[in-house]
Design a protein around this motif. Structure first.
Motif, PDB file in Angstrom:
ATOM      1  N   SER A  31       0.799  -1.225   0.000  1.00 50.20           N
ATOM      2  CA  SER A  31       0.000   0.000   0.000  1.00 50.20           C
ATOM      3  C   SER A  31       0.831   1.273   0.000  1.00 50.20           C
ATOM      4  CB  SER A  31      -0.945   0.015   1.217  1.00 50.20           C
ATOM      5  OG  SER A  31      -0.213  -0.105   2.428  1.00 50.20           O
ATOM      6  N   ASP A  32       2.111   1.176   0.365  1.00 50.02           N
ATOM      7  CA  ASP A  32       2.932   2.394   0.423  1.00 50.02           C
ATOM      8  C   ASP A  32       3.835   2.577  -0.796  1.00 50.02           C
ATOM      9  OD1 ASP A  32       5.046   0.638   0.762  1.00 50.02           O
ATOM     10  OD2 ASP A  32       5.399   1.135   2.866  1.00 50.02           O
ATOM     11  N   GLY A  33       3.695   1.688  -1.786  1.00 49.25           N
ATOM     12  CA  GLY A  33       4.445   1.841  -3.022  1.00 49.25           C
ATOM     13  C   GLY A  33       5.794   1.158  -3.058  1.00 49.25           C
ATOM     14  N   GLN A  34       6.266   0.639  -1.934  1.00 44.29           N
ATOM     15  CA  GLN A  34       7.588   0.021  -1.897  1.00 44.29           C
ATOM     16  C   GLN A  34       7.667  -1.242  -2.743  1.00 44.29           C
ATOM     17  OE1 GLN A  34      10.526   1.110  -0.456  1.00 44.29           O
ATOM     18  NE2 GLN A  34       9.308   2.982  -0.332  1.00 44.29           N
ATOM     19  N   ASN A  37       6.695  -1.787  -5.624  1.00 43.19           N
ATOM     20  CA  ASN A  37       6.987  -1.509  -7.031  1.00 43.19           C
ATOM     21  C   ASN A  37       8.326  -0.812  -7.248  1.00 43.19           C
ATOM     22  OD1 ASN A  37       4.530  -2.585  -8.071  1.00 43.19           O
ATOM     23  ND2 ASN A  37       3.478  -0.766  -7.335  1.00 43.19           N
ATOM     24  N   GLN A  38       9.119  -0.681  -6.193  1.00 50.09           N
ATOM     25  CA  GLN A  38      10.443  -0.091  -6.320  1.00 50.09           C
ATOM     26  C   GLN A  38      11.440  -1.120  -6.866  1.00 50.09           C
ATOM     27  OE1 GLN A  38      11.166   3.259  -5.718  1.00 50.09           O
ATOM     28  NE2 GLN A  38       8.917   3.258  -5.647  1.00 50.09           N
TER      29      GLN A  38
END
Length: 221
Positions: A162-165, A167-168
């Motif tokens: 949920s915090d985008g990590q 997809n890093q």
């Protein structure tokens, strides 16, 4: 050296070079997922499409008509060639690594490595392996889904979703950590939960019995 011998040598060199080039080309051959494909990368595709509202079916890892239709809608919306197939460009647009033959053969490694990187990128190597082991332990536990993608994409299971990590870019060490976990190394001691005491907001997680502490993570039963 005779002319005949030189000719044989030149021909042998030519065929050896051609064979090597062919092998190398096949080794980096792009993989396209399409109707009839299956596996963990297909599950990732379905979950991505589902989270963005393109797909409403079950993320079952089988590339069927619904997945094909969802891909077409995604491609049209994002200015991609609309063919209903998830090739390298479409996979990149989805934020999924899985566009080579070797990736397709090691989808579980790639998926687990991405989760490990997102959750434990700055942790000691042992802690990275332990995070991977927790995923595998959950797969064996009756309270959790019994597939890797099911565990990782389970709603609310991992904050990185949920915090985008998630997809890093994946830290290189996490690929080896994923392989070590898949090969049976479990530094967590059988844990099915872990948390960082400095950032945990759930009171419930503190009630879980601690098995081991590695880096900033507390691994629990």
């Amino acid at each position: 050296m005779s002319k005949k011998r030189r000719l044989y040598l030149l021909l042998a060199t030519f065929f050896a070079t051609a064979t090597l080039a062919l092998c190398l080309t096949r080794g980096v051959e792009a993989v396209t997922y399409q109707k009839g494909s299956s596996g963990s990368v297909v599950t990732q595709i379905q979950n991505k499409l589902k989270s963005w509202g393109y797909y409403t079916g079950e993320a079952d890892g089988v590339y069927g008509s619904k997945t094909e239709t969802a891909i077409r809608r995604f491609q049209e919306k994002n200015g991609l060639t609309v063919d209903g197939k998830a090739g390298p460009q479409t996979l990149a647009a989805l934020g999924i690594s899985g566009g080579s033959a070797s990736d397709a053969n090691s989808g579980d490694v790639a998926l687990l490595a991405r989760l490990i990187s997102a959750e434990a990128r700055g942790e000691p190597y042992t802690g990275q392996v332990a995070v991977g082991a927790v995923v595998l332990n959950r797969m064996k536990h009756p309270s959790f889904p019994n597939t890797m993608s099911g565990v990782i994409y389970q709603a609310g299971a991992f904050s990185c979703m949920s915090d985008g990590q998630f997809n890093q870019p994946v830290a290189y060490s996490c690929y080896q950590a994923a392989r070590d976990a898949l090969n049976g190394w479990d530094p967590s001691g059988g844990a099915i939960y872990y948390f960082n005491p400095a950032t945990a907001t759930s009171k419930w997680i503190w009630s879980r019995p601690t098995i081991v502490v590695i880096g900033k993570h507390r691994f629990c039963a």
